[in-house]
Design a protein around this motif. Structure first.
Motif, PDB file in Angstrom:
ATOM      1  N   HIS A 166      10.792  12.965   1.762  1.00 22.94           N
ATOM      2  CA  HIS A 166      11.468  14.005   2.547  1.00 22.94           C
ATOM      3  C   HIS A 166      12.961  14.125   2.282  1.00 22.94           C
ATOM      4  O   HIS A 166      13.660  14.809   3.021  1.00 22.94           O
ATOM      5  CB  HIS A 166      11.266  13.732   4.046  1.00 22.94           C
ATOM      6  CG  HIS A 166       9.847  13.866   4.494  1.00 22.94           C
ATOM      7  ND1 HIS A 166       9.369  13.250   5.633  1.00 22.94           N
ATOM      8  CD2 HIS A 166       8.815  14.545   3.955  1.00 22.94           C
ATOM      9  CE1 HIS A 166       8.085  13.557   5.778  1.00 22.94           C
ATOM     10  NE2 HIS A 166       7.720  14.322   4.768  1.00 22.94           N
TER      11      HIS A 166
ATOM     12  N   ASP B 284      15.172  14.403   5.344  1.00 26.54           N
ATOM     13  CA  ASP B 284      15.570  12.992   5.509  1.00 26.54           C
ATOM     14  C   ASP B 284      16.690  12.746   4.490  1.00 26.54           C
ATOM     15  O   ASP B 284      16.562  11.954   3.557  1.00 26.54           O
ATOM     16  CB  ASP B 284      14.411  12.043   5.225  1.00 26.54           C
ATOM     17  CG  ASP B 284      13.263  12.172   6.220  1.00 26.54           C
ATOM     18  OD1 ASP B 284      13.393  12.924   7.206  1.00 26.54           O
ATOM     19  OD2 ASP B 284      12.228  11.510   5.990  1.00 26.54           O
TER      20      ASP B 284
ATOM     21  N   ARG C 202      11.095  18.997   2.370  1.00 23.30           N
ATOM     22  CA  ARG C 202       9.797  18.895   3.035  1.00 23.30           C
ATOM     23  C   ARG C 202       9.471  20.130   3.865  1.00 23.30           C
ATOM     24  O   ARG C 202       8.308  20.338   4.235  1.00 23.30           O
ATOM     25  CB  ARG C 202       9.760  17.649   3.897  1.00 23.30           C
ATOM     26  CG  ARG C 202      10.727  17.623   5.069  1.00 23.30           C
ATOM     27  CD  ARG C 202      10.081  17.950   6.387  1.00 23.30           C
ATOM     28  NE  ARG C 202       9.050  17.033   6.748  1.00 23.30           N
ATOM     29  CZ  ARG C 202       9.236  16.007   7.581  1.00 23.30           C
ATOM     30  NH1 ARG C 202      10.405  15.804   8.133  1.00 23.30           N
ATOM     31  NH2 ARG C 202       8.237  15.221   7.893  1.00 23.30           N
TER      32      ARG C 202
ATOM     33  N   HIS D 180      11.732   6.997   5.297  1.00 25.24           N
ATOM     34  CA  HIS D 180      12.104   8.212   6.027  1.00 25.24           C
ATOM     35  C   HIS D 180      13.377   7.988   6.830  1.00 25.24           C
ATOM     36  O   HIS D 180      13.849   6.871   6.971  1.00 25.24           O
ATOM     37  CB  HIS D 180      11.006   8.581   7.038  1.00 25.24           C
ATOM     38  CG  HIS D 180       9.689   8.896   6.430  1.00 25.24           C
ATOM     39  ND1 HIS D 180       9.288  10.169   6.151  1.00 25.24           N
ATOM     40  CD2 HIS D 180       8.670   8.086   6.040  1.00 25.24           C
ATOM     41  CE1 HIS D 180       8.073  10.156   5.630  1.00 25.24           C
ATOM     42  NE2 HIS D 180       7.671   8.902   5.539  1.00 25.24           N
ATOM     43  N   SER D 181      13.876   9.099   7.419  1.00 18.37           N
ATOM     44  CA  SER D 181      14.865   8.976   8.487  1.00 18.37           C
ATOM     45  C   SER D 181      14.509   9.967   9.583  1.00 18.37           C
ATOM     46  O   SER D 181      13.746  10.912   9.369  1.00 18.37           O
ATOM     47  CB  SER D 181      16.287   9.210   7.970  1.00 18.37           C
ATOM     48  OG  SER D 181      16.475  10.541   7.541  1.00 18.37           O
TER      49      SER D 181
HETATM   50 ZN    ZN Z   1      10.405  11.860   6.812  1.00 22.44          ZN
END
Ligand code: ZN
Length: 299
Positions: A36, A59, A83, A179-180
């Motif tokens: 992402h 992200d 994403r 991810h974030s």
């Molecule tokens: Zn993510």
């Protein structure tokens, strides 16, 4: 493939949907992916949102935060596309017929993420509890098929190839899905009863996608650096770790979410003063994980 330096991670690559950074040292069965963090917005996106709102789906900088994985023997895979264009962490069939202009030629299985407008092809972006539509009109069958064939499938093929190569060579694999998360996660989920969001949320689909000692090793290491760590709350992991994680077969998969304000300004998307300290901690964590895997395969 040559190891890419830090600047390469920050450069949008609209020409290649997925970048594979191979191990630069002795190879370990570790595969990491950042699905992402892509920032190369395709020209045919067709969204009706201002970029500053659309980019809240990213992200941002996650691949850069973890860019030392190859030096620790791991393969690092990153999407270059955003994403919000098409989400690699969703099933290929997670689409609502209502969002498609025309009759979809195959089976569809819209799930909860699609009902939230966050399926394979996102329909809205939320900020401060307000959701804004991404498009003025429905996407055509051809537009969606182009995104699946040109972006989603190449990403999954690269990831599957790296996982399979590890399993073939070592009989096992450790996969980290990186991810974030935005600071207003609970607000987005409509939860008002929630505790403060942790700095890190580790997900193993409630103890089913990796060995418990592996997720604990990562959580305890992060807690030792002073970060708050939560498990499977509010994120358990979605499509990617659900597909890959088979701990009984030596396939360990977990998701790591970092709270964005720990390392970036959520409005400007620029790294903040926490970025380099976090990167230094993650380098230490990568060494801990590599040592664990090295010891596991030696036994
Ligand atoms: Zn993510």
């Amino acid at each position: 493939m040559p190891l890419m330096n830090h600047a390469d991670f920050l450069r949008p690559r609209p020409d290649e949907p997925v970048l594979v950074h191979a191990a630069s040292g002795p190879v370990l069965p570790i595969v990491c992916d950042s699905p992402h963090s892509g920032t190369a917005y395709p020209a045919d996106f067709g969204h009706c949102l201002p970029m500053e709102l659309l980019r809240r789906g990213e992200d941002t900088h996650v691949a850069a935060l973890w860019d030392q994985w190859p030096a620790h023997g791991a393969t690092l895979i990153e999407a270059t596309f955003p994403r919000t264009y098409i989400d690699p962490n969703r099933a290929e069939t997670d689409l609502d017929p209502e969002q498609i202009d025309g009759a979809w030629p195959g089976p569809l299985s819209p799930g909860i993420k699609t009902r939230q407008g966050l399926g394979l092809i996102w329909q809205r972006i939320s900020r401060n509890g307000v959701a804004t539509p991404l498009y003025e009109r429905r996407r055509s069958v051809a537009q969606i098929e182009h995104r699946i064939a040109g972006y989603w499938r190449p990403y999954h093929a690269a990831l599957a190839q790296a996982i399979d190569a590890s399993v073939q060579r070592f009989g096992r694999v450790w996969h980290l899905n990186l991810h974030s998360m935005p600071n207003d996660v609970y607000q987005r989920l409509g939860r008002t009863d929630a505790p403060p969001l942790a700095d890190f949320v580790l997900g193993d689909r409630d103890g089913t996608s990796c060995a418990p000692e592996f997720i604990r090793l990562i959580g305890d290491t992060l807690a030792g650096f002073g970060y708050s760590v939560a498990y499977n709350e509010p994120y358990k992991g979605v499509e990617l770790i659900g597909r890959i994680g088979r701990p009984q077969q030596g396939r360990h998969s977990l998701q790591i979410e970092i709270r964005r304000p720990v390392y970036m300004d959520e409005d400007t998307r620029e790294p903040n003063a926490g970025f380099e300290p976090l990167r230094a901690h993650l380098r230490e964590l990568m060494a801990v994980v590599a040592a664990h895997v090295r010891q596991s395969i030696a036994n």
